[in-house]
Design a protein around this motif. Structure first.
Motif, PDB file in Angstrom:
ATOM      1  N   UNK A  18       0.835  -1.203   0.000  1.00 17.10           N
ATOM      2  CA  UNK A  18       0.000   0.000   0.000  1.00 17.10           C
ATOM      3  C   UNK A  18       0.869   1.253   0.000  1.00 17.10           C
ATOM      4  N   UNK A  19       1.938   1.252   0.794  1.00 19.32           N
ATOM      5  CA  UNK A  19       2.866   2.391   0.805  1.00 19.32           C
ATOM      6  C   UNK A  19       3.451   2.590  -0.590  1.00 19.32           C
ATOM      7  N   UNK A  20       3.846   1.493  -1.225  1.00 18.35           N
ATOM      8  CA  UNK A  20       4.410   1.592  -2.582  1.00 18.35           C
ATOM      9  C   UNK A  20       3.377   2.103  -3.573  1.00 18.35           C
ATOM     10  N   UNK A  21       2.129   1.637  -3.466  1.00 19.62           N
ATOM     11  CA  UNK A  21       1.069   2.109  -4.366  1.00 19.62           C
ATOM     12  C   UNK A  21       0.826   3.604  -4.160  1.00 19.62           C
ATOM     13  N   UNK A  22       0.860   4.045  -2.905  1.00 17.47           N
ATOM     14  CA  UNK A  22       0.676   5.469  -2.609  1.00 17.47           C
ATOM     15  C   UNK A  22       1.809   6.305  -3.200  1.00 17.47           C
ATOM     16  N   UNK A  23       3.034   5.838  -3.039  1.00 20.99           N
ATOM     17  CA  UNK A  23       4.169   6.602  -3.547  1.00 20.99           C
ATOM     18  C   UNK A  23       4.191   6.614  -5.078  1.00 20.99           C
ATOM     19  N   UNK A  24       3.810   5.500  -5.703  1.00 20.63           N
ATOM     20  CA  UNK A  24       3.740   5.464  -7.169  1.00 20.63           C
ATOM     21  C   UNK A  24       2.656   6.420  -7.659  1.00 20.63           C
ATOM     22  N   UNK A  25       1.527   6.434  -6.967  1.00 19.83           N
ATOM     23  CA  UNK A  25       0.423   7.326  -7.341  1.00 19.83           C
ATOM     24  C   UNK A  25       0.842   8.781  -7.147  1.00 19.83           C
ATOM     25  N   UNK A  26       1.500   9.060  -6.032  1.00 23.45           N
ATOM     26  CA  UNK A  26       1.987  10.420  -5.781  1.00 23.45           C
ATOM     27  C   UNK A  26       2.881  10.879  -6.936  1.00 23.45           C
ATOM     28  N   UNK A  27       3.815  10.021  -7.315  1.00 22.89           N
ATOM     29  CA  UNK A  27       4.766  10.373  -8.370  1.00 22.89           C
ATOM     30  C   UNK A  27       4.070  10.641  -9.696  1.00 22.89           C
ATOM     31  N   UNK A  28       3.149   9.768 -10.071  1.00 20.33           N
ATOM     32  CA  UNK A  28       2.504   9.955 -11.374  1.00 20.33           C
ATOM     33  C   UNK A  28       1.569  11.157 -11.363  1.00 20.33           C
ATOM     34  N   UNK A  59       0.933  10.973  -0.547  1.00 18.30           N
ATOM     35  CA  UNK A  59       2.214  11.133   0.152  1.00 18.30           C
ATOM     36  C   UNK A  59       1.992  11.096   1.666  1.00 18.30           C
ATOM     37  N   UNK A  60       0.982  11.824   2.130  1.00 22.72           N
ATOM     38  CA  UNK A  60       0.687  11.860   3.562  1.00 22.72           C
ATOM     39  C   UNK A  60       0.259  10.479   4.060  1.00 22.72           C
ATOM     40  N   UNK A  61      -0.524   9.784   3.277  1.00 25.47           N
ATOM     41  CA  UNK A  61      -0.996   8.454   3.664  1.00 25.47           C
ATOM     42  C   UNK A  61       0.184   7.499   3.816  1.00 25.47           C
ATOM     43  N   UNK A  62       1.092   7.508   2.857  1.00 26.94           N
ATOM     44  CA  UNK A  62       2.283   6.656   2.944  1.00 26.94           C
ATOM     45  C   UNK A  62       3.098   7.000   4.191  1.00 26.94           C
ATOM     46  N   UNK A  63       3.282   8.278   4.436  1.00 25.37           N
ATOM     47  CA  UNK A  63       4.042   8.712   5.611  1.00 25.37           C
ATOM     48  C   UNK A  63       3.384   8.206   6.901  1.00 25.37           C
ATOM     49  N   UNK A  64       2.061   8.325   6.985  1.00 28.33           N
ATOM     50  CA  UNK A  64       1.350   7.919   8.196  1.00 28.33           C
ATOM     51  C   UNK A  64       1.420   6.405   8.407  1.00 28.33           C
ATOM     52  N   UNK A  79      -7.734   8.522   1.479  1.00 28.27           N
ATOM     53  CA  UNK A  79      -6.842   8.444   0.323  1.00 28.27           C
ATOM     54  C   UNK A  79      -7.532   7.693  -0.818  1.00 28.27           C
ATOM     55  N   UNK A  80      -8.220   6.609  -0.483  1.00 23.92           N
ATOM     56  CA  UNK A  80      -8.942   5.854  -1.511  1.00 23.92           C
ATOM     57  C   UNK A  80      -9.967   6.747  -2.201  1.00 23.92           C
ATOM     58  N   UNK A  81     -10.646   7.565  -1.441  1.00 26.81           N
ATOM     59  CA  UNK A  81     -11.646   8.487  -2.015  1.00 26.81           C
ATOM     60  C   UNK A  81     -10.982   9.515  -2.935  1.00 26.81           C
ATOM     61  N   UNK A  82      -9.870  10.092  -2.502  1.00 32.82           N
ATOM     62  CA  UNK A  82      -9.164  11.075  -3.333  1.00 32.82           C
ATOM     63  C   UNK A  82      -8.653  10.424  -4.616  1.00 32.82           C
ATOM     64  N   UNK A  83      -8.156   9.198  -4.505  1.00 36.97           N
ATOM     65  CA  UNK A  83      -7.665   8.479  -5.691  1.00 36.97           C
ATOM     66  C   UNK A  83      -8.807   8.182  -6.661  1.00 36.97           C
ATOM     67  N   UNK A  84      -9.961   7.800  -6.127  1.00 30.28           N
ATOM     68  CA  UNK A  84     -11.128   7.553  -6.983  1.00 30.28           C
ATOM     69  C   UNK A  84     -11.514   8.821  -7.751  1.00 30.28           C
ATOM     70  N   UNK A  85     -11.537   9.948  -7.044  1.00 32.94           N
ATOM     71  CA  UNK A  85     -11.904  11.215  -7.690  1.00 32.94           C
ATOM     72  C   UNK A  85     -10.882  11.614  -8.751  1.00 32.94           C
ATOM     73  N   UNK A  86      -9.608  11.385  -8.462  1.00 31.73           N
ATOM     74  CA  UNK A  86      -8.564  11.739  -9.419  1.00 31.73           C
ATOM     75  C   UNK A  86      -8.637  10.828 -10.646  1.00 31.73           C
ATOM     76  N   UNK A  87      -8.836   9.537 -10.424  1.00 34.81           N
ATOM     77  CA  UNK A  87      -8.954   8.601 -11.544  1.00 34.81           C
ATOM     78  C   UNK A  87     -10.121   8.993 -12.445  1.00 34.81           C
ATOM     79  N   UNK A 107      -6.396   4.116  -9.590  1.00 33.43           N
ATOM     80  CA  UNK A 107      -7.273   2.961  -9.325  1.00 33.43           C
ATOM     81  C   UNK A 107      -6.551   1.934  -8.457  1.00 33.43           C
ATOM     82  N   UNK A 108      -5.302   1.614  -8.795  1.00 29.85           N
ATOM     83  CA  UNK A 108      -4.540   0.633  -8.009  1.00 29.85           C
ATOM     84  C   UNK A 108      -4.366   1.110  -6.568  1.00 29.85           C
ATOM     85  N   UNK A 109      -4.041   2.376  -6.400  1.00 27.37           N
ATOM     86  CA  UNK A 109      -3.834   2.920  -5.066  1.00 27.37           C
ATOM     87  C   UNK A 109      -5.140   2.909  -4.269  1.00 27.37           C
ATOM     88  N   UNK A 110      -6.230   3.280  -4.910  1.00 32.97           N
ATOM     89  CA  UNK A 110      -7.525   3.292  -4.228  1.00 32.97           C
ATOM     90  C   UNK A 110      -7.883   1.898  -3.725  1.00 32.97           C
TER      91      UNK A 110
END
Length: 121
Positions: A18-28, A59-64, A79-87, A107-110
């Motif tokens: 999940x941390x990796x998915x969050x960081x990958x999503x942050x980067x993209x 980023x904040x989610x991964x940190x936490x 974070x899942x909600x924000x990722x859904x909205x962004x997707x 989608x993967x991060x959500x």
């Protein structure tokens, strides 16, 4: 479990994923914002706002999660909600390959964050 003893416990594979998915999503999301700006800011403000929100919260989610915050489960749910909205926002530009990649990462991060939120609560 105290905060200190939680931090000493190794992260589960699911949490690491999940941390990796969050960081990958942050980067993209950051890359996609940069791409939009290089194209002359043609992306609608709604998409840029969703990208900014998603980049910040992932980023904040991964940190936490990494510091084993007692608020991590709630942050994963948000974070899942924000990722859904962004997707959803990125999917509004299906002819843009960068937007498509961003939507897929969101989608993967959500999915990962939803699973983590349920596992931690």
């Amino acid at each position: 479990m105290t905060q200190q003893s939680a931090a000493a416990t190794p992260m589960s594979k699911e949490m690491q994923d999940c941390v990796q998915a969050c960081m990958a999503c942050h980067s993209i999301c950051e890359e996609t914002m940069s791409s939009c700006l290089r194209m002359g800011g043609q992306a609608p403000a709604q998409i840029m706002g969703a990208l900014m929100d998603c980049a910040d919260i992932t980023r904040m989610c991964a940190d936490m999660m990494m510091r084993r915050s007692p608020l991590a489960a709630e942050m994963c749910a948000m974070c899942a909600r924000a990722c859904d909205l962004c997707a959803e926002a990125c999917a509004a530009m299906p002819d843009d390959a960068q937007m498509t990649r961003c939507a897929e990462a969101c989608h993967r991060c959500a999915e990962s964050c939803r699973a983590m939120a349920g596992a931690m609560m």
